[in-house]
Enzyme design. Structure first.
Site, PDB file in Angstrom:
ATOM      1  N   HIS A   1      40.127  49.292  41.523  1.00 39.51           N
ATOM      2  CA  HIS A   1      40.147  48.756  43.081  1.00 39.51           C
ATOM      3  C   HIS A   1      40.391  49.971  43.829  1.00 39.51           C
ATOM      4  O   HIS A   1      41.358  49.853  44.857  1.00 39.51           O
ATOM      5  CB  HIS A   1      41.269  47.920  43.222  1.00 39.51           C
ATOM      6  CG  HIS A   1      40.913  46.512  42.368  1.00 39.51           C
ATOM      7  ND1 HIS A   1      39.845  45.960  42.222  1.00 39.51           N
ATOM      8  CD2 HIS A   1      41.821  45.611  41.681  1.00 39.51           C
ATOM      9  CE1 HIS A   1      39.859  44.718  41.308  1.00 39.51           C
ATOM     10  NE2 HIS A   1      40.988  44.746  41.140  1.00 39.51           N
TER      11      HIS A   1
ATOM     12  N   HIS B   1      40.960  39.503  46.291  1.00 38.98           N
ATOM     13  CA  HIS B   1      41.736  39.394  45.211  1.00 38.98           C
ATOM     14  C   HIS B   1      42.839  38.360  45.163  1.00 38.98           C
ATOM     15  O   HIS B   1      43.776  38.445  44.725  1.00 38.98           O
ATOM     16  CB  HIS B   1      42.182  40.760  44.600  1.00 38.98           C
ATOM     17  CG  HIS B   1      42.449  40.932  43.212  1.00 38.98           C
ATOM     18  ND1 HIS B   1      43.691  40.416  42.425  1.00 38.98           N
ATOM     19  CD2 HIS B   1      41.585  41.434  42.357  1.00 38.98           C
ATOM     20  CE1 HIS B   1      43.521  40.790  41.160  1.00 38.98           C
ATOM     21  NE2 HIS B   1      42.453  41.387  41.054  1.00 38.98           N
TER      22      HIS B   1
ATOM     23  N   GLU C   1      36.402  37.034  41.903  1.00 39.84           N
ATOM     24  CA  GLU C   1      36.114  37.860  42.749  1.00 39.84           C
ATOM     25  C   GLU C   1      34.215  37.878  43.055  1.00 39.84           C
ATOM     26  O   GLU C   1      33.786  38.891  42.159  1.00 39.84           O
ATOM     27  CB  GLU C   1      36.570  39.190  42.311  1.00 39.84           C
ATOM     28  CG  GLU C   1      38.100  39.211  42.229  1.00 39.84           C
ATOM     29  CD  GLU C   1      38.305  40.466  41.454  1.00 39.84           C
ATOM     30  OE1 GLU C   1      38.379  41.577  42.074  1.00 39.84           O
ATOM     31  OE2 GLU C   1      38.828  40.475  40.219  1.00 39.84           O
TER      32      GLU C   1
END
Length: 382
Positions: free
Chosen positions: A132, A206, A345
């Site tokens: 991420h 998220h 996601e």
């Protein structure tokens, strides 16, 4: 490399299939505050509400979803996203509750990729890999509020400038995240990004969903899940895709019909389940990337709440909350434990820059990255 980006004019050909609200109703957008960081920076919020009992509060920290309340089958509204009661807790925790994740959502093998013959090294923050965007990814940045609108559809647009070299990524990236709510009880999220030099981009949301409530004493393992995917991408023991695209037939990853989640994430006979301590995998969504289509549906039998996930990307990462280990005190000092919530996601494939057979994550100057997501809520008796 395969690519599904269509350039700056891509949005014009991508109409949301879930209609926005009619002018007969008005959704409201209201600004507020969530508190301050240690350096005095104020974290601002915008709350969107409609006439059907749904509200969502987003904040400048991470362009995140901080609360989302929606009625159950009896008309009782609860906040159904995990999170914290202060900005400091969001900064200290690596769980990415509600956040916009990037510059590259998901994992990159050993934090390395090559672009136009040059190798880039990113920060390692997830075992041997980058996750991420690193420890200071988009989720830890304070975004600015670009616009706030009320009307038939209420919306807020956040903006962030990721400078060249930030996190090890090339090119200066200008990013917007727009949250919209009308009367259809659907939260629309639109991500856009442009660059001044070739780079890689993969941005998603998220949020952790517990359809029973963020402070409910029951988790999500009894929920019934459908994922419209005939294939998934297997991973190594460090959760990096091997490059294979494998049919879901005969595997615990076959969710093409409604399936109790707990029956699959406890299947220790599957090496893939053991690697992920449950499911933390990329599903290749059926249909054509670039078209808005339903990716998944999850139903909570107790509350009757139903969440549909729609997107126009090629894939969906489904994470079954495997690393919620009981050490986190969330909203109202509620302890979050394994399996308490689910993450969906819509995005590109993990480690896409290192797999030429995957859809490309490359973004060039003059093109616009886009990712459109819809989280639509209803109840099972509707």
């Amino acid at each position: 490399m395969k690519s599904w980006f269509r350039g700056a004019g891509f949005l014009a050909g991508t109409a949301f299939v879930l209609g926005m609200a009619s002018a007969a109703h008005a959704a409201d957008a209201k600004r507020g505050q969530f508190g301050k960081l240690d350096d005095g920076t104020m974290i601002e919020t915008v709350t969107l509400t409609n006439d059907h009992g749904m509200s969502v509060t987003t904040m400048t920290l991470g362009a995140s979803v901080q609360t989302l309340s929606v009625p159950d089958r009896d008309g009782k509204s609860d906040d159904i996203v995990l999170g914290y009661d202060s900005p400091a807790e969001y900064l200290a925790d690596p769980q990415y509750f509600g956040a916009t994740v990037g510059r590259f959502a998901n994992r990159i093998d050993k934090g390395r990729f090559t672009l136009d013959g040059k190798q880039y090294q990113l920060e390692i923050n997830d075992g041997p890999n980058t996750l991420h965007g690193g420890s200071q990814g988009f989720d830890k940045r304070v975004w600015t509020i670009d616009s706030v609108k009320s009307g038939p559809t209420a919306s807020v647009t956040y903006r962030y400038k990721s400078v060249d070299g930030e996190g090890g990524y090339p090119g200066t990236l200008n990013v917007t995240a727009t949250y919209s709510l009308g009367e259809d009880n659907a939260l629309h999220i639109s991500y856009r990004a442009t660059t001044n030099a070739p780079t890689i981009v993969n941005i998603s949301n998220h949020s952790y969903w517990n359809l029973g409530g963020a402070t409910a004493n029951t988790g999500s393992m009894d929920d019934l899940l459908t994922i419209n995917a005939s294939a998934f991408t297997p991973v190594s023991d460090t959760l990096i895709p091997t490059g294979e695209v494998r049919p879901v037939d005969g595997t615990p990853f076959d969710f093409r019909t409604p399936t109790r989640i707990g029956d699959r994430v406890r299947d220790g006979s599957s090496e893939q389940i053991r690697y992920g301590h449950g499911i933390d995998h990329n599903f290749v969504i059926d249909g054509e990337a670039g078209t808005m289509r339903r990716m998944a549906r999850v139903e909570d039998p107790d509350s009757g709440r139903v969440l549909e996930i729609w997107g126009d990307g090629p894939a969906l990462q489904f994470y079954s909350g495997n690393f919620l280990d009981g050490t986190m005190l969330g909203k109202g000092k509620h302890i979050y434990r394994e399996g308490d919530a689910l993450v969906f996601e819509p995005q590109l494939y993990p480690d896409a820059p290192n797999h030429p057979n995957f859809p490309s994550a490359r973004l060039d100057p003059g093109d616009t990255y886009s990712n459109d997501i819809i989280f639509k809520f209803s109840t099972a008796d509707e």
